[in-house]
Design an enzyme around this catalytic site. Structure first.
Site, PDB file in Angstrom:
ATOM      1  N   ARG A  56      43.439  13.278  14.321  1.00  0.00           N
ATOM      2  CA  ARG A  56      43.867  14.021  15.506  1.00  0.00           C
ATOM      3  C   ARG A  56      45.047  14.889  15.097  1.00  0.00           C
ATOM      4  O   ARG A  56      45.906  14.476  14.311  1.00  0.00           O
ATOM      5  CB  ARG A  56      44.267  13.088  16.657  1.00  0.00           C
ATOM      6  N   GLU A 104      44.972  22.233  19.899  1.00  0.00           N
ATOM      7  CA  GLU A 104      43.543  22.557  19.895  1.00  0.00           C
ATOM      8  C   GLU A 104      43.002  22.844  21.302  1.00  0.00           C
ATOM      9  O   GLU A 104      43.316  22.111  22.237  1.00  0.00           O
ATOM     10  CB  GLU A 104      42.816  21.353  19.283  1.00  0.00           C
ATOM     11  N   HIS A 151      37.411  21.418  13.848  1.00  0.00           N
ATOM     12  CA  HIS A 151      37.079  20.097  14.389  1.00  0.00           C
ATOM     13  C   HIS A 151      35.573  19.818  14.292  1.00  0.00           C
ATOM     14  O   HIS A 151      34.910  19.484  15.278  1.00  0.00           O
ATOM     15  CB  HIS A 151      37.532  19.981  15.847  1.00  0.00           C
TER      16      HIS A 151
END
Length: 329
Positions: A248, A277, A295
């Site tokens: 993350r 993000e 991602h």
């Protein structure tokens, strides 16, 4: 594809699906026979999310959707389950869902291999300067082979991989690293430093940072792990080392990473996740020795199918009066 016991009979209720899933997962969803509200490929706005959840009995969401107390209040008391199509669940306020009596599920286990494959692809990319070489060719600059041209780290020549967080994905990365003859060390709250497991030696975080040629991050994002990799951690790494983050974005302090790359505190980094993000800090784009992907660590075809199907089966189980298959505890 076999049908799980949870979906062996029609399911009653209204299911909101915030994002269009893969074709195979959507076919599985339609087989439930429930009333469906399905979003598009794009992330829903807050108002679209509220409208989709209003009156729904269940929701299948992705990591782009933030669930808080206000959203749960807008959804209504009939909401029983929220299935997150992800392993991480930092987008969901678990205190709020518990207070509302809503079960939250995730998709552990099914994306370990794909995420580990992507992690190791990033390790090879940044250490062997593959993206850098691709950019050189595409720039149409004249070039000729030379002994010093784009020289990088030989990971299979005795390099040490340090794994921060030794859950399922971290373990899968370790197996791949052993196949490349890397020395693997790891830090984990559940293992005592000095112990050895399947050829992996466990050490404290300070030792891991100072001894690793590549540090790969695999911890969940929690208040305790936010900015776990900060300026001090980066300075503790070898100046020849690389940082990889497929966990993350918030686990790494991006501002500190940008400074470390410019100052030469580490040699390079590869990121698949970002703090803001989908917004990416523009300064990252100008940082040297950095490889970026959007991602996509879990973006294998079979993996994305299985993630969606598991989320749907969790919804089907709860709406049928059964326990969730993979509840977040």
């Amino acid at each position: 594809m076999t049908t799980s016991p949870a979906t062996s009979r029609p399911v009653t209720g209204t299911i909101y699906v915030s994002r269009l899933l893969t074709d195979r997962a959507m076919s599985h969803l339609h087989s439930l026979g429930a009333e469906l509200r399905v979003g598009s490929e794009a992330p829903p706005t807050r108002s679209e999310l509220e409208a989709g959840l209003a009156g729904a009995n269940a929701a299948v969401i992705t990591l782009t959707e933030r669930v808080d107390a206000d959203l749960l209040a807008a959804a209504g008391p009939q909401l029983k389950v929220i299935a997150n199509v992800a392993v991480g669940f930092d987008n969901v306020d678990l205190s709020a869902t518990e207070a509302a009596g809503v079960t939250v599920t995730n998709t552990p286990g099914v994306l370990d291999r794909a995420s580990a494959d992507h992690t190791f692809a990033l390790i090879l990319d940044v250490t062997r300067r593959i993206t850098e070489g691709d950019r050189l060719i595409r720039s149409r600059q004249p070039w000729i082979w030379g002994p010093r041209m784009l020289v990088g780290l030989d990971v299979s020549a005795g390099a040490t991989l340090g794994i921060l967080g030794y859950g399922r994905i971290g373990q899968a990365v370790a197996r791949r690293a052993k196949a490349f003859d890397m020395t693997v060390i790891a830090s984990s709250r559940s293992r005592t430093p000095g112990t050895v497991e399947d050829g992996v030696t466990f050490v404290d975080q300070a030792t891991l940072l100072s001894e690793s040629d590549v540090v790969s991050v695999h911890t969940p994002l929690t208040p305790e792990t936010r900015h776990l990799v900060d300026a001090a951690a980066l300075k503790a790494m070898k100046p020849t080392a690389y940082l990889i983050n497929t966990a993350r974005g918030g686990v790494v302090d991006e501002s500190a990473l940008i400074a470390a790359l410019h100052d030469g505190d580490i040699r390079g980094a590869a990121l698949d996740v970002f703090e803001g993000e989908p917004r990416v800090n523009p300064a990252l784009l100008d940082a040297p020795g950095l490889v970026l992907t959007p991602h996509t660590a879990s973006a294998g075809e079979a993996t994305r199918d299985t993630m969606g199907i598991l989320a749907i089966d969790n919804v089907a189980a709860v709406l049928s009066g059964n326990p969730a298959l993979t509840p977040v505890r």
